[in-house]
Design an enzyme around this catalytic site. Structure first.
Site, PDB file in Angstrom:
ATOM      1  N   LYS A 275     -83.343  96.324 -95.461  1.00 18.35           N
ATOM      2  CA  LYS A 275     -84.601  96.816 -96.018  1.00 18.35           C
ATOM      3  C   LYS A 275     -84.402  98.234 -96.567  1.00 18.35           C
ATOM      4  O   LYS A 275     -84.891  98.565 -97.654  1.00 18.35           O
ATOM      5  CB  LYS A 275     -85.681  96.799 -94.925  1.00 18.35           C
ATOM      6  CG  LYS A 275     -87.083  96.997 -95.442  1.00 18.35           C
ATOM      7  CD  LYS A 275     -87.601  95.752 -96.115  1.00 18.35           C
ATOM      8  CE  LYS A 275     -88.949  96.004 -96.748  1.00 18.35           C
ATOM      9  NZ  LYS A 275     -89.418  94.812 -97.465  1.00 18.35           N
ATOM     10  N   LYS A 359     -74.204  78.284-103.979  1.00 18.41           N
ATOM     11  CA  LYS A 359     -74.918  77.561-102.939  1.00 18.41           C
ATOM     12  C   LYS A 359     -76.342  77.254-103.414  1.00 18.41           C
ATOM     13  O   LYS A 359     -76.961  78.068-104.089  1.00 18.41           O
ATOM     14  CB  LYS A 359     -74.946  78.469-101.702  1.00 18.41           C
ATOM     15  CG  LYS A 359     -75.611  77.886-100.507  1.00 18.41           C
ATOM     16  CD  LYS A 359     -75.559  78.874 -99.354  1.00 18.41           C
ATOM     17  CE  LYS A 359     -76.702  78.588 -98.397  1.00 18.41           C
ATOM     18  NZ  LYS A 359     -76.732  79.456 -97.247  1.00 18.41           N
ATOM     19  N   LYS A 362     -83.352  78.411-103.626  1.00 14.49           N
ATOM     20  CA  LYS A 362     -84.576  78.464-104.425  1.00 14.49           C
ATOM     21  C   LYS A 362     -84.535  79.619-105.422  1.00 14.49           C
ATOM     22  O   LYS A 362     -84.854  79.466-106.597  1.00 14.49           O
ATOM     23  CB  LYS A 362     -85.764  78.622-103.466  1.00 14.49           C
ATOM     24  CG  LYS A 362     -87.078  78.924-104.111  1.00 14.49           C
ATOM     25  CD  LYS A 362     -87.852  77.659-104.396  1.00 14.49           C
ATOM     26  CE  LYS A 362     -89.007  77.844-105.351  1.00 14.49           C
ATOM     27  NZ  LYS A 362     -89.929  78.896-105.014  1.00 14.49           N
TER      28      LYS A 362
END
Ligand code: TRP
Length: 497
Positions: A275, A359, A362
């Site tokens: 983050k 791979k 989405k």
């Protein structure tokens, strides 16, 4: 002497054993082949050759089982049973070791019943680069064979796990539509464990709060995950399936556990560090995200599981969980928390995307969905990369490593058809369009039932609600005991005793 696959195939045809051969890079270990093919040990078998009172007996057992020697002796009616080693095997058959070519060289074959639990099974062929996919029921057609119960479970799809042990995992309701990569790489193996283990799976809805602050979106995501798993075969009669927030003990234990881990260790967690990498300043890090691994440790330790099946990205969190457990146990000189094993199957999660390069994911837009509308799935399949060197349908094409055939091997259970398509593709007598159309049909057959089940459940959310309520009730029975035990160990006993 080399094994003659063509002759073997003819022999199988003669016996009426439906089969197909799948080529792969040369691999010695069964585990590696299965991972490459996206299969589990519940769908594969090995053949052991025994010598019993001078008679040669082949024993076919599923790969997650071992033969119970006592039962085998009883079955064969003799104490004098010995397994052939590789040298003896080659002497007997004149062939390298493997499953297939035994048909004609043994006196009889015993097949353990568990093999038939899966419609199709993989078996070796005496070659390291070709595996057979057989219709399991057809194995009964092997001459002089009989079905027996002589094997017991020892392992499962993920590794060496002893049967009946408790398995726990959480599923984050991230809102991504499930694709076939998730299914074959994670969901199917997770669901398969429900038949052999004491499984507990929950939707980690409190974890989702680290990123989702929109009530409607959160609810939609949670419902979506629950419906996906139930539609794909998670059986609430076999598996304790619940929502994290329905079991308040998760939050309660997290508050306690926070005291047994240092700030320094928490700062080293990837989720937090990633983050910071995205440009968020340390000052503005959301504390839910920072504390997330502690909640996860509570999720796990409440159920004292043997193992936690997760993706590689979660390994660090399981390690932290072990550190917390160890520190707690040491502080109070107890063994309240057994240390959980991370059960990680790296390769299994890596199913190639429709771009033929990366791979399936989405965010890369290279997926084939499961529950999307039919038009969308058709579009995804039709735009799949195939053999880039093949310009016309009459050019001979490459089947190995070609995504469209990898998907056929995973999805299409019509072995005859897959075999024929591969042959024609290699010969240059079939176009990409036909191969893709056949995959679209196979997708409908493979996932049709799950799609149907999902819409039935969606129309009657009462059932779903009941499943989650029952799951939470069962989970709480266990979780509240652990929490009471912890409170007692640390001295917070007022309310509970
Ligand atoms: N953090 C996990 C993930 O993102 C989900 C999760 C939450 C989990 N709690 C868990 C997984 C406990 C295993 C055990 O995939």
């Amino acid at each position: 002497m080399k094994f003659d696959i063509k002759q073997y195939s003819e022999e199988l045809d003669k016996l009426g054993i439906e089969h197909e051969f799948i080529e792969h890079p040369e691999m010695v270990e069964v585990e590696d082949v299965l991972k490459y093919l996206g299969k589990t040990k519940l769908e594969s078998f090995s053949t052991l050759i025994m010598k019993a009172d001078g008679e040669y007996v082949a024993v076919i057992r599923r790969d997650d089982t071992k033969v119970n020697q006592g039962k085998l002796r009883k079955q064969l009616g003799t104490e004098n049973v010995k397994m052939l080693d590789l040298v003896e095997f080659e002497k007997l058959t004149g062939l390298p070791s493997g499953a297939a070519h035994i048909l004609s060289s043994v006196d009889r074959t015993l097949i353990d019943r568990k093999v038939f639990a899966s419609q199709y099974s993989m078996g070796g062929c005496g070659s390291l680069s070709v595996s057979g996919k057989y219709k399991s029921d057809d194995l009964k057609k092997i001459p002089n064979s009989m079905v027996v119960d002589i094997a017991e479970l020892v392992e499962d799809s993920i590794g060496t796990i002893h049967v009946g042990k408790r398995i726990l995992s959480g599923i984050t309701p991230s809102g991504n539509q499930l694709h076939i990569g998730n299914y074959f790489g994670a969901v199917a193996p997770q669901i398969a464990l429900q038949d052999t283990h004491d499984t507990h799976y929950f939707v980690a809805d409190l974890h989702a709060l680290t990123t989702i602050h929109d009530r409607d979106k959160l609810e939609t995501n949670i419902t979506g995950v629950v419906l996906d798993y139930l539609a794909l075969g998670l059986d609430s009669a076999k598996c304790v399936f619940f929502r994290q927030s329905d079991v308040p003990e998760h939050s309660q234990l997290a508050i306690v556990l926070a005291n047994y881990i240092s700030y320094g260790q928490m700062k080293r967690m990837h989720a937090y560090k990633d983050k910071l990498q995205t440009g968020t300043s340390e000052e503005s890090i959301n504390m839910g995200l920072f504390n997330y691994p502690i909640l996860m440790a509570a999720d796990i330790l409440l159920y004292k599981p043997y193992g936690v099946p997760v993706g590689e990205d979660q390994r660090q969190h399981i390690e932290l969980t072990r550190d917390i457990a160890e520190n707690f146990n040491k502080t109070y000189k107890t063994n309240t928390f057994p240390l959980p094993e991370p059960l990680i199957s790296k390769e299994l999660g890596r199913i190639i995307g429709t771009d033929g390069e990366r791979k399936m994911s989405k965010s890369l837009g290279n997926i084939i969905g499961i529950f999307d509308d039919e038009k969308m799935i058709e579009k995804q399949i039709m735009s799949c990369f195939t053999d880039p060197k093949r310009l016309k349908a009459t050019d001979p094409g490459r089947v190995e490593g070609n995504p469209i055939f990898i998907y056929h091997d995973l999805i299409n259970d019509n072995l005859e058809e897959v075999k024929e398509l591969k042959e024609r593709y290699r010969a240059g007598t079939v176009g990409d369009v036909e191969v893709k159309r056949k995959l679209i049909e196979a997708h409908k057959i493979k996932f049709g039932e799950a799609r149907e089940r999902r819409s039935v459940l969606e129309a009657d959310m009462g059932i779903v609600k009941k499943i989650l309520e029952d799951g939470a009730k069962k989970a709480r029975e266990f979780a509240s005991q652990t929490l009471a035990e912890v409170y007692k160990v640390i001295g917070e006993t007022n309310q509970l005793n």
